[in-house]
Design a protein around this motif. Structure first.
Motif, mmCIF file in Angstrom:
data_model
loop_
_atom_site.group_PDB
_atom_site.id
_atom_site.type_symbol
_atom_site.label_atom_id
_atom_site.label_comp_id
_atom_site.label_asym_id
_atom_site.label_seq_id
_atom_site.Cartn_x
_atom_site.Cartn_y
_atom_site.Cartn_z
ATOM 1 N N VAL A 77 0.844 -1.195 0.000
ATOM 2 C CA VAL A 77 0.000 0.000 0.000
ATOM 3 C C VAL A 77 0.883 1.249 0.000
ATOM 4 O O VAL A 77 0.628 2.210 -0.732
ATOM 5 N N PHE A 78 1.924 1.223 0.825
ATOM 6 C CA PHE A 78 2.872 2.336 0.892
ATOM 7 C C PHE A 78 3.524 2.561 -0.470
ATOM 8 O O PHE A 78 3.640 3.697 -0.936
ATOM 9 N N ALA A 79 3.925 1.490 -1.129
ATOM 10 C CA ALA A 79 4.586 1.597 -2.434
ATOM 11 C C ALA A 79 3.649 2.208 -3.470
ATOM 12 O O ALA A 79 4.049 3.075 -4.256
ATOM 13 N N HIS A 80 2.381 1.774 -3.481
ATOM 14 C CA HIS A 80 1.406 2.329 -4.423
ATOM 15 C C HIS A 80 1.221 3.833 -4.189
ATOM 16 O O HIS A 80 1.112 4.610 -5.139
ATOM 17 N N GLU A 81 1.186 4.211 -2.918
ATOM 18 C CA GLU A 81 1.024 5.627 -2.581
ATOM 19 C C GLU A 81 2.204 6.450 -3.088
ATOM 20 O O GLU A 81 2.020 7.532 -3.672
ATOM 21 N N ILE A 82 3.410 5.945 -2.905
ATOM 22 C CA ILE A 82 4.601 6.667 -3.347
ATOM 23 C C ILE A 82 4.650 6.742 -4.869
ATOM 24 O O ILE A 82 4.949 7.786 -5.455
ATOM 25 N N ILE A 83 4.366 5.627 -5.536
ATOM 26 C CA ILE A 83 4.358 5.611 -7.000
ATOM 27 C C ILE A 83 3.356 6.620 -7.550
ATOM 28 O O ILE A 83 3.586 7.251 -8.591
ATOM 29 N N GLY A 84 2.268 6.807 -6.836
ATOM 30 C CA GLY A 84 1.241 7.751 -7.261
ATOM 31 C C GLY A 84 1.549 9.194 -6.903
ATOM 32 O O GLY A 84 0.696 10.068 -7.073
ATOM 33 N N GLY A 85 2.752 9.467 -6.384
ATOM 34 C CA GLY A 85 3.133 10.835 -6.055
ATOM 35 C C GLY A 85 2.908 11.223 -4.609
ATOM 36 O O GLY A 85 3.036 12.393 -4.254
ATOM 37 N N ALA A 86 2.548 10.254 -3.761
ATOM 38 C CA ALA A 86 2.350 10.473 -2.322
ATOM 39 C C ALA A 86 1.345 11.587 -2.015
ATOM 40 O O ALA A 86 1.617 12.473 -1.201
ATOM 41 N N PRO A 87 0.146 11.584 -2.639
ATOM 42 C CA PRO A 87 -0.822 12.648 -2.382
ATOM 43 C C PRO A 87 -1.280 12.734 -0.930
ATOM 44 O O PRO A 87 -1.545 13.824 -0.421
ATOM 45 N N VAL A 88 -1.356 11.591 -0.252
ATOM 46 C CA VAL A 88 -1.773 11.572 1.150
ATOM 47 C C VAL A 88 -0.573 11.665 2.088
ATOM 48 O O VAL A 88 -0.591 12.388 3.087
ATOM 49 N N LEU A 89 0.497 10.958 1.760
ATOM 50 C CA LEU A 89 1.640 10.846 2.665
ATOM 51 C C LEU A 89 2.638 11.999 2.594
ATOM 52 O O LEU A 89 3.450 12.157 3.501
ATOM 53 N N ARG A 90 2.602 12.782 1.544
ATOM 54 C CA ARG A 90 3.647 13.795 1.349
ATOM 55 C C ARG A 90 3.886 14.660 2.598
ATOM 56 O O ARG A 90 5.034 14.852 3.008
ATOM 57 N N PRO A 91 2.854 15.212 3.249
ATOM 58 C CA PRO A 91 3.117 16.049 4.433
ATOM 59 C C PRO A 91 3.841 15.291 5.541
ATOM 60 O O PRO A 91 4.686 15.862 6.243
ATOM 61 N N TYR A 92 3.522 13.995 5.692
ATOM 62 C CA TYR A 92 4.141 13.200 6.753
ATOM 63 C C TYR A 92 5.575 12.802 6.391
ATOM 64 O O TYR A 92 6.435 12.666 7.262
ATOM 65 N N LEU A 93 5.825 12.623 5.106
ATOM 66 C CA LEU A 93 7.194 12.345 4.671
ATOM 67 C C LEU A 93 8.088 13.535 4.986
ATOM 68 O O LEU A 93 9.244 13.370 5.405
#
Length: 214
Positions: A114-130
């Motif tokens: 799930v994490f990998a899919h999110e990153i491949i998609g540009g991290a729209p949800v995770l970017r602030p936390y990264l």
């Protein structure tokens, strides 16, 4: 306010257990179906609870997806801190670090996907936390590796790519496990496969760094 020394109530414990079951079920559904293909009905069915009960804990799919990603990133950051908090020599620290990352791939393969899919998609949800959570820890760990280099404990390398290589290698055993299973003739990666991978990755890194005592 509950005192730090007070024990959790049975209700609080049961809630934590159920939340954990929901999150593990959501990991699987999001990993297999993607965000768009996942549904609250599928997740509830996987968790063996009613949709109404699921909504009581997580009001919608967006919140549940965000929580799954935060849990995965949180577990990853906990392992990253091994280098910063360790007072051991580089070889011991690196052995523990690779082992911890491999354990994450073994124990939470769906969360990793799930994490990998999110990153491949540009991290729209995770970017602030990264930016707020991962990057500061990453920078602290780079300082640790640079201190080893400055003290002559390991060969001169680019610390950032040192970490990228470890992450890419260890996460492959979760994200690309199907490919490995096919090539190794296994229906599912076995414990021995992870142990062999951990030893191989660790020794390659240590020898490249000139940090192995063997």
């Amino acid at each position: 306010m509950v005192n730090k020394g007070s024990k959790k109530t049975k209700q609080a414990i049961n809630r934590e257990i159920l939340e954990s079951r929901i999150l593990r079920s959501a990991e699987i559904i999001f990993a297999e179906k993607g965000f768009s293909g996942a549904s609250m009905e599928r997740i509830a069915e996987r968790a063996n609870i009613s949709k109404q009960n699921l909504i009581y804990y997580f009001a919608n799919k967006d919140l549940l997806y965000k929580r799954v990603l935060q849990e995965t990133l949180g577990a990853w950051i906990d392992k990253l801190q091994l280098l910063e908090l360790s007072e051991a020599d580089p070889e011991t620290s690196i052995r523990h670090y690779v082992k911890a990352k491999m354990q994450l791939s073994r124990d939470y393969p769906y969360g990793s996907k799930v994490f990998a899919h999110e990153i491949i998609g540009g991290a729209p949800v995770l970017r602030p936390y990264l930016v707020s959570d991962l990057k500061p820890q990453f920078e602290r760990d780079i300082k640790v590796v640079n201190s080893w280099i400055n003290k002559g404990f390991i060969n001169k390398i680019d610390p950032a790519y040192f970490f990228f290589m470890i992450w890419a290698t260890t996460q492959s055993y979760a994200d690309f496990s199907t490919q490995m299973e096919i090539l190794m003739g296994q229906s599912q990666l076995q414990e021995e496969s992870y142990s062999r991978a951990e030893r191989a990755v660790t020794e390659l890194i240590l020898h490249a760094l000139g940090a192995s005592k063997k």
